[in-house]
Enzyme design. Structure first.
Site, PDB file in Angstrom:
ATOM      1  N   ASN A  21      15.026   2.808  -7.066  1.00 10.24           N
ATOM      2  CA  ASN A  21      14.679   3.615  -5.721  1.00 10.24           C
ATOM      3  C   ASN A  21      15.990   3.708  -4.206  1.00 10.24           C
ATOM      4  O   ASN A  21      15.394   5.295  -3.926  1.00 10.24           O
ATOM      5  CB  ASN A  21      13.954   2.395  -5.115  1.00 10.24           C
ATOM      6  N   HIS A 116       5.861   0.156  -2.294  1.00  6.17           N
ATOM      7  CA  HIS A 116       5.318  -1.031  -2.882  1.00  6.17           C
ATOM      8  C   HIS A 116       4.520  -0.302  -4.116  1.00  6.17           C
ATOM      9  O   HIS A 116       3.807   0.231  -4.225  1.00  6.17           O
ATOM     10  CB  HIS A 116       4.007  -1.407  -1.873  1.00  6.17           C
TER      11      HIS A 116
END
Ligand code: GRF
Length: 221
Positions: A21, A116
């Site tokens: 990420n 998440h």
């Protein structure tokens, strides 16, 4: 300054692991017209692969090993000092595997975001892909949200939904979700940095983008 002539929002990314990420954020922010600029990558784990990714991108890195501190507040004092020294205005958690104290979360209220791997508020915590398969949901996904004191809670900025396939195992499903993560995290960061994602109570109002028109069915009809 971004191409639009506005100064770019200074972002620090906190990591603990492989940093895929982080890579998506680095790639997005490499474009000078992106409204955010990554000024620091901080890992609590020495040798995390994310650090190499940052170095390759020419972004300053720092290791602040939580094990070297006597308790969470002392660790977080060091984190805050590093964030302040870097001039960070916004913090992105990207696979950062430490729980943060209420004091730290409050200090970065509406200035810290997290990704998440589930469609929150479903499947908070760990092993989200296994749990989604066990629950038999037809859609799974990921969420970027402002961080609040409760774990995996806070106003939702962006979500991506992916279908669960009949033959999925946790790895296959996780890989599909991860691809989606790499799309929504840069998008969410852009919205926040541009001031187009404003917190209103428990929700986020997005002022620049609408919702998609289509409804997804699973099984497909
Ligand atoms: C991602 O699945 C993210 O949603 C979760 O931790 C994982 C980190 O992966 N918070 P990476 O380090 O970004 O590759």
């Amino acid at each position: 300054m971004s191409d639009s002539g506005r100064s770019r929002v200074k972002v620090a990314v906190l990591v603990s692991g492989r940093g895929s990420n982080l890579q998506a954020l680095l790639d997005a922010c490499a474009d000078p017209s992106h409204p955010a600029e990554i000024v620091a990558v901080i890992s609590n784990v020495p040798g995390a692969y994310a650090l190499e990714r940052a170095e390759k991108a020419g972004v300053p890195t720092q290791v602040i090993d939580h094990k070297a501190f006597d308790g969470r507040p002392a660790f977080e004092d060091a984190l805050n000092a590093a964030l302040d020294a870097a001039g960070a205005e916004l913090v992105c958690l990207a696979g950062f595997m430490r729980l943060l104290t209420d004091a730290f979360v409050d200090r970065w209220h509406d200035r810290m975001i997290n990704i998440h791997p589930s469609l929150l508020p479903s499947f908070k915590g760990l092993h989200t892909h296994e749990r989604a398969l066990e629950a038999g949901v037809r859609f799974h996904g990921c969420t970027v949200h402002f961080v609040r004191a409760d774990m995996d809670a806070g106003p939702i900025i962006a979500q991506a939904a992916v279908p669960v396939h009949p033959d999925d195992d946790a790895d296959a499903l996780g890989a599909r979700v991860l691809e989606a993560e790499h799309r929504i995290y840069p998008l969410a960061l852009r919205l926040v940095a541009e001031g187009h994602a404003r917190v209103s109570g428990q929700r986020v109002v997005i002022t620049s983008h609408g919702a998609p028109d289509s409804t997804l069915l699973n099984p497909a009809d």
